[in-house]
Design a protein around this motif. Structure first.
Motif, PDB file in Angstrom:
ATOM      1  N   ASP A   1      -1.424   7.075   8.097  1.00 14.79           N
ATOM      2  CA  ASP A   1      -1.472   8.104   7.063  1.00 14.79           C
ATOM      3  C   ASP A   1      -1.171   7.541   5.684  1.00 14.79           C
ATOM      4  OD1 ASP A   1       1.156   7.531   7.482  1.00 14.79           O
ATOM      5  OD2 ASP A   1       1.765   9.565   7.999  1.00 14.79           O
ATOM      6  N   SER A   2      -1.187   6.186   5.571  1.00 16.15           N
ATOM      7  CA  SER A   2      -1.009   5.469   4.297  1.00 16.15           C
ATOM      8  C   SER A   2       0.384   5.647   3.696  1.00 16.15           C
ATOM      9  CB  SER A   2      -2.077   5.899   3.269  1.00 16.15           C
ATOM     10  OG  SER A   2      -3.374   5.625   3.760  1.00 16.15           O
ATOM     11  N   ILE A   3       1.371   5.913   4.520  1.00 18.83           N
ATOM     12  CA  ILE A   3       2.754   6.039   4.056  1.00 18.83           C
ATOM     13  C   ILE A   3       3.531   4.791   4.452  1.00 18.83           C
ATOM     14  CG2 ILE A   3       4.920   7.330   4.281  1.00 18.83           C
ATOM     15  CD1 ILE A   3       3.280   9.842   4.656  1.00 18.83           C
ATOM     16  N   ASP A   4       4.192   4.191   3.465  1.00 16.02           N
ATOM     17  CA  ASP A   4       5.028   3.019   3.720  1.00 16.02           C
ATOM     18  C   ASP A   4       6.362   3.506   4.273  1.00 16.02           C
ATOM     19  OD1 ASP A   4       6.105   0.463   3.778  1.00 16.02           O
ATOM     20  OD2 ASP A   4       6.768   0.560   1.690  1.00 16.02           O
ATOM     21  N   ARG A   5       6.659   3.161   5.502  1.00 11.69           N
ATOM     22  CA  ARG A   5       7.846   3.679   6.170  1.00 11.69           C
ATOM     23  C   ARG A   5       8.908   2.589   6.304  1.00 11.69           C
ATOM     24  NH1 ARG A   5       6.641   8.641   7.939  1.00 11.69           N
ATOM     25  NH2 ARG A   5       4.419   9.178   7.995  1.00 11.69           N
ATOM     26  N   VAL A   6      10.137   2.996   6.008  1.00 13.60           N
ATOM     27  CA  VAL A   6      11.282   2.099   6.161  1.00 13.60           C
ATOM     28  C   VAL A   6      11.911   2.399   7.520  1.00 13.60           C
ATOM     29  CG1 VAL A   6      13.466   1.328   5.199  1.00 13.60           C
ATOM     30  CG2 VAL A   6      11.634   2.096   3.675  1.00 13.60           C
ATOM     31  N   LEU A   7      11.993   1.404   8.370  1.00 15.89           N
ATOM     32  CA  LEU A   7      12.404   1.589   9.753  1.00 15.89           C
ATOM     33  C   LEU A   7      13.866   1.217   9.949  1.00 15.89           C
ATOM     34  CD1 LEU A   7       9.246   0.007  11.420  1.00 15.89           C
ATOM     35  CD2 LEU A   7       9.575   2.367  10.678  1.00 15.89           C
ATOM     36  N   SER A   8      14.418   1.714  11.044  1.00 19.67           N
ATOM     37  CA  SER A   8      15.777   1.334  11.447  1.00 19.67           C
ATOM     38  C   SER A   8      15.682   0.561  12.754  1.00 19.67           C
ATOM     39  CB  SER A   8      16.652   2.575  11.619  1.00 19.67           C
ATOM     40  OG  SER A   8      16.405   3.199  12.874  1.00 19.67           O
ATOM     41  N   ASP A   9      16.811  -0.015  13.173  1.00 17.22           N
ATOM     42  CA  ASP A   9      16.801  -0.784  14.414  1.00 17.22           C
ATOM     43  C   ASP A   9      16.747   0.111  15.646  1.00 17.22           C
ATOM     44  OD1 ASP A   9      19.299   0.280  14.239  1.00 17.22           O
ATOM     45  OD2 ASP A   9      20.388  -1.603  14.422  1.00 17.22           O
TER      46      ASP A   9
END
Length: 795
Positions: A292-300
């Motif tokens: 969806d073209s969204i830059d996502r910041v992930l967690s562990d």
């Protein structure tokens, strides 16, 4: 979830097609029908034709003259689309055809060339949004001259079902068909998964580093793909189910997801580094740009399907842009996996992302489905996209998930349903549902892995009831001892009624509060209420803690009332609070709390009464104690949330059960409540458990004797202690003792105060005389002098 009857009929031959009857069956099976819609071709007079010749229009640069073979001769029309050439099979609307919206096609001259009819696009036929060119039907679509409407999968009926969270097996066309087959006792056909592998074995590899979150992962390489539009039947089927068609490869993954309930994802294998997939947890702060073209910041806590270094997909939720199928894709690695339901749910919640895939994984997908779904998708890609399936199917399943075995006692079905069902019928129903049944009572039932919600005998009985038919279970009164409300329930209702009778309105506030709400109460550090329990996955930071008191919710409600121009409000609430306990679970005592602000109610002709204060709060508890028939004492006390000089500890049976008084002005200000706030909070469980010691006394028709006494006592003597001594000394003829005045200062000595009480005295059998009341006055004065070192003023 949307699905069509025509699609269901591919797996089971339904004996009924009437939408109303099917609604009843769905609802009986627990598959609630939200809506249904009949779907049919919205046009007529359109035939299948083949383009034989295309010439430029002699008088227009953007038009062409097209000759078509209709099966019965040649036909010429003018067309403005340029996406086809000779040899294309297209829908041709003949003169007299009627298109959606009631548009009738005729014959007209366009720039000097006669055009009897028109070649149609998807949008013109109401079959889709494509309007850039003519609808291409593909070679050999149907005999030339065939009625185009008759080649479509219509008429059909599309149902929109509300699938409950405990039914992952019903999140697919096949799962619903399986339920219907069991309901009607019909055979169920499986999906077509036949294909042949060819060429060299795949060189792709997979490594699973977190088998808890990914118990099973399968992958299959498909080569020599030709990306293009899907055939019309698939595009229409996806459209009817609310899914947008993209291309033949992606559409196959979506189609199989809807059909079997097993999400799939296709990676462009040429864009997967080293042709290697690694299923691992994300590094804290790692980035992934999803489809969806969204830059996502992930967690562990998020699971990734990654290459040797970078992430390629958020596992079980959505793929990444860096490996998506593109128009030039020729090789894909088809992922069909089983991901942990709770981890998928929490990961989607953290990322605020929900997809068709996560909606299924978070319910619990059948771990036995991946090979079946992979085979089905491979067969479709081979047929629709020209793909060649490479040998070397990858299936990593280190610890297979075993089916659950449940023992069902023979009498359990009748005990729960109230109707005796023969054991043979019980075994037959469970067998039709896919269970393996051994014995005839108790039954040893092996539950299929696609039903993770069935784990107890009661679950099996529910399944039996679904297929036996709720309408076949007669209504009957339950057998056994009479029911009714328990003593605690009756007294809880009595307490609520007493609060309403005191002029308070009941509210229900959230059990979740903000950290600032607890801090605003001003509680000491060692107070258990000052150690709230934090929610692991709060809706937001304003609802991050479990409440330790009902007062924040009431004070917030008072603020809302004042903000909406209701300056006077009296509210109460009963509910659980959550305090740190010795075990993993918190203590959850039930409390009753109330809070009131603004003028006291007064007769309309007298105007507004004085503002509420601590005496109003005490009066409320006295009314509550009277309604419950219990003795309740109030002693001077202290509490961080209350005014230090207007706070009392509530005692029942000598035990502290709560606090009452006025809210501290600083606390009221923190909650933006204006004015003095009368409030209290008590342990409702302790109050309801107290024995009722007040016997019923019939009202006396005789007049009472009412008189006042004022005592000079030490300043530290609580008023409640004085009233208790007076009542005890007065004996059974004393109906009530009410404090009505407190005074200190001259002419009283320093350290002394005056407490004035009003006594109501009555004998149930005769009218008392002044001579008979005089000894009672003397006894009261003597008792106060002896026990409290008090002196009767003016005596």
């Amino acid at each position: 979830m949307k699905l069509s009857v025509g699609w269901i009929n591919e797996f089971v031959d339904l004996p009924i097609n009437d939408p109303g009857e099917l609604c009843d069956v769905f609802n009986q099976l627990g598959l609630e029908v939200e809506t249904w819609q009949a779907v049919e071709a919205g046009f007529s007079g359109v035939i299948v034709a083949e383009v034989t010749e295309v010439l430029l229009h002699p008088n227009a640069d953007k038009l062409r003259v097209v000759t078509l073979d209709t099966g019965s001769g040649l036909h010429t029309v003018v067309c403005g689309a340029w996406n086809f050439e000779a040899g294309a099979t297209v829908p041709l609307a003949m003169p007299g055809a009627v298109l959606p919206g009631g548009f009738e096609v005729g014959s007209r001259k366009i720039r000097g060339v006669e055009s009897p009819g028109m070649i149609c696009s998807e949008r013109e036929l109401g079959l889709g949004e494509g309007s850039e060119g003519i609808l291409m039907l593909g070679e050999g679509y149907a005999p030339l001259g065939a009625d185009f409407a008759s080649t479509l999968p219509y008429p059909d009926v599309v149902f929109d079902l509300d699938i409950t969270p405990n039914r992952p097996d019903a999140m697919s066309v096949y799962g619903v068909a399986r339920d219907l087959a069991a309901c009607f006792g019909l055979p169920l056909r499986g999906p077509n998964t036949g294909f042949e592998e060819e060429g060299q074995p795949t060189t792709a590899s997979v490594r699973v580093e977190d088998s808890e979150r990914c118990p099973r992962f399968t992958a299959r390489e498909i080569r020599d793909l030709a990306i293009g539009p899907s055939p019309l039947w698939m595009r229409l089927r996806l459209r009817d189910c609310g899914v947008r068609a993209i291309n033949n490869v992606v559409d196959v993954t979506n189609y199989v997801t809807l059909e079997l309930g097993q999400p799939l994802h296709a990676f462009d294998l040429d864009r997967v580094p080293e042709e290697t997939l690694v299923i691992r947890r994300a590094a804290p702060g790692e980035h992934l740009t999803t489809l969806d073209s969204i830059d996502r910041v992930l967690s562990d806590e998020d699971l990734l399907v990654a290459g040797p270094s970078d992430g390629l997909a958020l596992a079980g939720i959505m793929g990444g842009e860096n490996s998506e199928v593109a128009p030039d894709t020729t090789r894909v690695l088809l992922e069909v996996a089983h991901f942990s339901a709770p981890h998928t749910l929490l990961s989607g919640w953290r990322q605020k992302l929900r997809s068709e895939a996560s909606a299924r994984f978070e319910r619990g997908v059948d771990p036995e489905l991946p090979p079946i779904a992979s085979g089905r998708a491979a067969a479709l890609m081979g047929r629709l996209a020209g793909g060649a399936i490479a040998p070397g199917f990858i299936d990593i399943y280190p610890t297979p998930i075993e089916p659950v075995v449940v023992e069902l006692p023979a009498a359990e079905t009748e005990r729960l349903l109230g109707v005796a069902i023969p054991p043979s019928e019980i075994a037959g129903i469970l067998t039709r549902l896919g269970c393996e049944v051994e014995g005839d009572g108790p039954f040893r039932v092996t539950v299929p892995t696609y039903r993770p919600d069935v784990t107890r005998p009661a679950d099996l009985v529910e399944e039996i009831a679904r297929l036996y038919g709720y309408d076949n279970i007669p209504s009957s009164l339950p057998r056994g001892p009479g029911g009714g409300l328990s003593r605690t329930q009756r007294r809880a209702r009595l307490a609520s009624a007493a609060m309403v009778g005191a002029g308070y309105s009941e509210v229900m506030s959230f059990s979740f509060v903000a950290p600032g709400d607890i801090a605003a109460l001003g509680l000491p550090p060692d107070d258990p209420r000052n150690r709230p329990i934090r929610i692991r996955n709060p809706l937001n930071e304003e609802q991050a803690l479990l409440r330790t008191s009902l007062l924040p919710g009431l004070l917030t409600a008072l603020r809302v009332n004042q903000a909406r121009n209701h300056p006077s409000a009296a509210l109460f609430e009963t509910g659980l609070v959550f305090l740190p306990g010795p075990a993993d679970l918190p203590d959850q005592p039930r409390r009753l709390a109330f809070a009131a602000v603004g003028p006291r109610p007064a007769p309309r002709w007298t105007g507004e009464g004085p503002d509420r204060d601590a005496t109003d709060a005490v009066g409320v508890l006295e009314s509550l104690a009277g309604a419950l028939g219990i003795e309740m004492q109030i002693e001077q006390g202290s509490d961080g949330a209350f005014h230090p000089g207007r706070c009392g500890t509530v005692l029942v049976g000598g035990w502290a059960v709560g606090v009452v008084g006025e809210i501290h002005p600083a606390v009221a200000s923190a909650f933006e409540v204006t004015g003095r706030v009368a409030a209290g909070e008590i342990d409702l469980d302790a109050v309801l458990a107290a024995e009722s010691g007040a016997p019923f006394l019939p009202p006396s028709p005789l007049p009472p004797v009412v008189f006042d006494l004022a005592f000079d006592v030490d300043a530290g003597v609580p008023a409640g202690q004085l009233t208790a001594v007076v009542a005890a000394a007065g004996g059974p003829t004393v109906e009530s003792v009410t404090l009505f005045d407190v005074f200190s200062g001259p002419p009283l000595a320093e350290g002394r105060k005056s407490l004035a009480v009003r006594l109501t005295v009555r004998d149930p059998e005769r009218t008392l005389t002044d001579e008979e009341v005089a000894p009672l006055r003397s006894a009261v004065a003597a008792a106060v002098a002896e026990r409290l070192d008090g002196r009767l003023r003016g005596g």
